[in-house]
Design a protein around this motif. Structure first.
Motif, PDB file in Angstrom:
ATOM      1  N   GLU A 218      48.266  43.415  72.458  1.00 25.58           N
ATOM      2  CA  GLU A 218      46.962  44.058  72.618  1.00 25.58           C
ATOM      3  C   GLU A 218      46.431  43.889  74.031  1.00 25.58           C
ATOM      4  N   ALA A 219      46.557  42.686  74.585  1.00 23.61           N
ATOM      5  CA  ALA A 219      46.056  42.423  75.934  1.00 23.61           C
ATOM      6  C   ALA A 219      46.838  43.223  76.973  1.00 23.61           C
ATOM      7  N   GLU A 220      48.158  43.310  76.813  1.00 23.91           N
ATOM      8  CA  GLU A 220      48.968  44.065  77.772  1.00 23.91           C
ATOM      9  C   GLU A 220      48.613  45.546  77.751  1.00 23.91           C
ATOM     10  N   ARG A 221      48.439  46.101  76.555  1.00 21.09           N
ATOM     11  CA  ARG A 221      48.044  47.516  76.459  1.00 21.09           C
ATOM     12  C   ARG A 221      46.666  47.740  77.060  1.00 21.09           C
ATOM     13  N   ALA A 222      45.755  46.787  76.797  1.00 22.46           N
ATOM     14  CA  ALA A 222      44.388  46.934  77.303  1.00 22.46           C
ATOM     15  C   ALA A 222      44.353  46.878  78.827  1.00 22.46           C
ATOM     16  N   ILE A 223      45.086  45.945  79.409  1.00 27.12           N
ATOM     17  CA  ILE A 223      45.109  45.829  80.879  1.00 27.12           C
ATOM     18  C   ILE A 223      45.686  47.093  81.503  1.00 27.12           C
ATOM     19  N   HIS A 224      46.754  47.608  80.898  1.00 28.73           N
ATOM     20  CA  HIS A 224      47.359  48.844  81.410  1.00 28.73           C
ATOM     21  C   HIS A 224      46.364  50.000  81.354  1.00 28.73           C
ATOM     22  N   TYR A 225      45.656  50.113  80.227  1.00 35.52           N
ATOM     23  CA  TYR A 225      44.686  51.195  80.068  1.00 35.52           C
ATOM     24  C   TYR A 225      43.524  51.040  81.058  1.00 35.52           C
ATOM     25  N   LEU A 226      43.011  49.834  81.198  1.00 33.38           N
ATOM     26  CA  LEU A 226      41.871  49.609  82.088  1.00 33.38           C
ATOM     27  C   LEU A 226      42.232  49.862  83.549  1.00 33.38           C
ATOM     28  N   ASN A 227      43.440  49.498  83.944  1.00 34.71           N
ATOM     29  CA  ASN A 227      43.877  49.782  85.317  1.00 34.71           C
ATOM     30  C   ASN A 227      43.950  51.289  85.567  1.00 34.71           C
ATOM     31  N   GLN A 228      44.376  52.020  84.546  1.00 34.69           N
ATOM     32  CA  GLN A 228      44.400  53.480  84.684  1.00 34.69           C
ATOM     33  C   GLN A 228      42.988  54.036  84.847  1.00 34.69           C
ATOM     34  N   GLN A 229      42.039  53.481  84.060  1.00 36.78           N
ATOM     35  CA  GLN A 229      40.672  53.978  84.122  1.00 36.78           C
ATOM     36  C   GLN A 229      39.990  53.604  85.435  1.00 36.78           C
ATOM     37  N   LEU A 230      40.381  52.484  86.028  1.00 40.94           N
ATOM     38  CA  LEU A 230      39.811  52.081  87.311  1.00 40.94           C
ATOM     39  C   LEU A 230      40.096  53.108  88.398  1.00 40.94           C
ATOM     40  N   GLU A 231      41.262  53.721  88.307  1.00 40.07           N
ATOM     41  CA  GLU A 231      41.635  54.715  89.302  1.00 40.07           C
ATOM     42  C   GLU A 231      40.864  56.026  89.135  1.00 40.07           C
ATOM     43  N   LYS A 232      40.248  56.199  87.957  1.00 37.30           N
ATOM     44  CA  LYS A 232      39.583  57.462  87.671  1.00 37.30           C
ATOM     45  C   LYS A 232      38.071  57.411  87.868  1.00 37.30           C
ATOM     46  N   THR A 233      37.511  56.216  88.078  1.00 36.52           N
ATOM     47  CA  THR A 233      36.053  56.116  88.201  1.00 36.52           C
ATOM     48  C   THR A 233      35.672  55.457  89.523  1.00 36.52           C
ATOM     49  N   SER A 234      34.538  55.907  90.048  1.00 33.50           N
ATOM     50  CA  SER A 234      34.022  55.314  91.291  1.00 33.50           C
ATOM     51  C   SER A 234      32.677  54.633  91.070  1.00 33.50           C
ATOM     52  N   LEU A 235      32.164  54.669  89.825  1.00 38.35           N
ATOM     53  CA  LEU A 235      30.898  54.026  89.505  1.00 38.35           C
ATOM     54  C   LEU A 235      31.072  52.513  89.565  1.00 38.35           C
ATOM     55  N   GLN A 236      30.273  51.886  90.406  1.00 38.47           N
ATOM     56  CA  GLN A 236      30.451  50.463  90.650  1.00 38.47           C
ATOM     57  C   GLN A 236      30.169  49.630  89.405  1.00 38.47           C
ATOM     58  N   GLU A 237      29.139  50.007  88.609  1.00 39.94           N
ATOM     59  CA  GLU A 237      28.804  49.247  87.415  1.00 39.94           C
ATOM     60  C   GLU A 237      29.941  49.305  86.403  1.00 39.94           C
ATOM     61  N   VAL A 238      30.507  50.489  86.259  1.00 35.18           N
ATOM     62  CA  VAL A 238      31.618  50.646  85.315  1.00 35.18           C
ATOM     63  C   VAL A 238      32.826  49.846  85.793  1.00 35.18           C
ATOM     64  N   ARG A 239      33.120  49.924  87.070  1.00 30.87           N
ATOM     65  CA  ARG A 239      34.251  49.188  87.622  1.00 30.87           C
ATOM     66  C   ARG A 239      34.059  47.678  87.470  1.00 30.87           C
ATOM     67  N   SER A 240      32.823  47.219  87.633  1.00 28.31           N
ATOM     68  CA  SER A 240      32.540  45.796  87.496  1.00 28.31           C
ATOM     69  C   SER A 240      32.830  45.316  86.082  1.00 28.31           C
ATOM     70  N   VAL A 241      32.398  46.111  85.088  1.00 25.06           N
ATOM     71  CA  VAL A 241      32.654  45.740  83.691  1.00 25.06           C
ATOM     72  C   VAL A 241      34.152  45.786  83.407  1.00 25.06           C
ATOM     73  N   MET A 242      34.840  46.783  83.968  1.00 27.69           N
ATOM     74  CA  MET A 242      36.282  46.873  83.758  1.00 27.69           C
ATOM     75  C   MET A 242      37.002  45.643  84.312  1.00 27.69           C
ATOM     76  N   TYR A 243      36.566  45.187  85.476  1.00 24.80           N
ATOM     77  CA  TYR A 243      37.161  43.982  86.048  1.00 24.80           C
ATOM     78  C   TYR A 243      36.926  42.768  85.136  1.00 24.80           C
ATOM     79  N   ASP A 244      35.712  42.723  84.529  1.00 24.98           N
ATOM     80  CA  ASP A 244      35.428  41.630  83.588  1.00 24.98           C
ATOM     81  C   ASP A 244      36.359  41.697  82.378  1.00 24.98           C
ATOM     82  N   LEU A 245      36.564  42.909  81.889  1.00 26.08           N
ATOM     83  CA  LEU A 245      37.445  43.084  80.732  1.00 26.08           C
ATOM     84  C   LEU A 245      38.879  42.699  81.081  1.00 26.08           C
TER      85      LEU A 245
END
Length: 309
Positions: A218-245
């Motif tokens: 689950e963690a490996e899939r989640a990290i892979h998905y979140l890294n993909q989403q990081l490349e698609k968003t430039s909103l700093q608040e969203v990116r900050s939460v993604m880094y926390d996740l």
């Protein structure tokens, strides 16, 4: 006096004095049946093999992240976590999941095949303490020929199915959780104290391994998905939460790789039981004696009813 008795008691009713008087007349039947029933109960109880119970006490390990992180995510970000496949449930939820897995058929099948439980589980008839040997019923399994020989009707086969074995396994397994302390007790009661202990240890080992593997995947899939989403968003608040996740899931990966007792920590290891837990032979004999008393009383009531009919 006779008029009072007539007004309060119908002729067909059986009074207590009548019943006691008839029971006194049957006193020799009381003694005879009591002796017979008790003797049969002793003989039956002596045919039953001793049972030994090994039990371990576990404490659910506190997982990282979890409810605190889930509470910090709201609305769209909470949906993002769900899409990433993150398990942000509380310790209680994960414990409940682990116990459901323990009671599942698929978990038993993996356990049964890995630890070769089928033959002792379905064919054992006792245990020789002197040689520490499991006694196999020859009418069920031919040890010399390594084959099942039990006689059963279709659709059952000579070799027990996993469904049959699972039903038997549930009969010897006990799982209890103290809601106040979260402590979990897992026990096995079996004819062999050695196997009872080994199987309890195996359950804990495999359950921790199962939960660890689930969390890793689950963690490996989640990290892979979140890294993909990081490349698609430039909103700093969203990116900050993604880094926390991602940080929380990285912690999960680390803990899963270094901690053997991932889900449950052993507080009290499963012992090698030396004293039998059953059968309760004294209870069987007492119950048989009481059964003979009940039969005599019912017989006496029947006799009195037939006399008055």
């Amino acid at each position: 006096m006779n008029q009072v008795m007539t007004s309060t008691q119908t002729p067909d009713e059986i009074s207590l004095p009548e019943l006691l008087a008839d029971l006194w007349r049957l006193k020799f039947w009381f003694v005879g049946l009591g002796i017979v029933f008790s003797a049969l109960a002793v003989f039956y109880s002596l045919q039953l093999p001793n049972q030994y119970k090994s039990e371990t006490v576990l404490y659910p390990v506190q997982q990282q992240g979890g409810a605190g992180l889930a509470a910090s995510l709201g609305g769209q970000l909470g949906g993002l976590a769900s899409m990433a496949g993150l398990n942000l449930g509380s310790k209680e939820n994960k414990t409940a999941l682990a116990l459901q897995i323990l009671n599942s058929r698929i978990f038993f099948e993996k356990l049964c095949r890995k630890y070769e439980m089928l033959i002792p589980l379905m064919a054992a008839e006792g245990w020789d303490r002197d040689s520490n040997t499991l006694l196999i019923n020859p009418d069920l399994y031919d040890s010399s020929g390594n084959k099942w020989v039990r006689q059963v009707a279709a659709p059952l086969t000579a070799e027990p199915s996993m469904e049959e074995a699972f039903v038997r396994f549930k009969e010897i397994l006990t799982v209890d959780q103290d809601k106040a302390t979260s402590m979990v007790r897992i026990g096995i009661e079996f004819v062999s104290p050695e196997l009872a202990q080994q199987w309890v240890k195996a359950i804990v080992t495999e359950l921790n391994a199962d939960m660890r593997q689930r969390e890793l995947s689950e963690a490996e899939r989640a990290i892979h998905y979140l890294n993909q989403q990081l490349e698609k968003t430039s909103l700093q608040e969203v990116r900050s939460v993604m880094y926390d996740l991602i940080e929380e899931q990285t912690k999960t990966l680390m803990l899963a790789n270094v901690r053997e007792e991932y889900m449950f920590q052993v507080v009290d290891p499963a012992p090698y039981p030396q004293l039998k837990s059953g059968p309760k032979r004294a209870f069987i004999v007492i119950f048989a004696g009481l059964g003979s008393v009940v039969m005599i009383v019912l017989f006496s009531i029947f006799r009195l009813v037939m006399r008055k009919s």
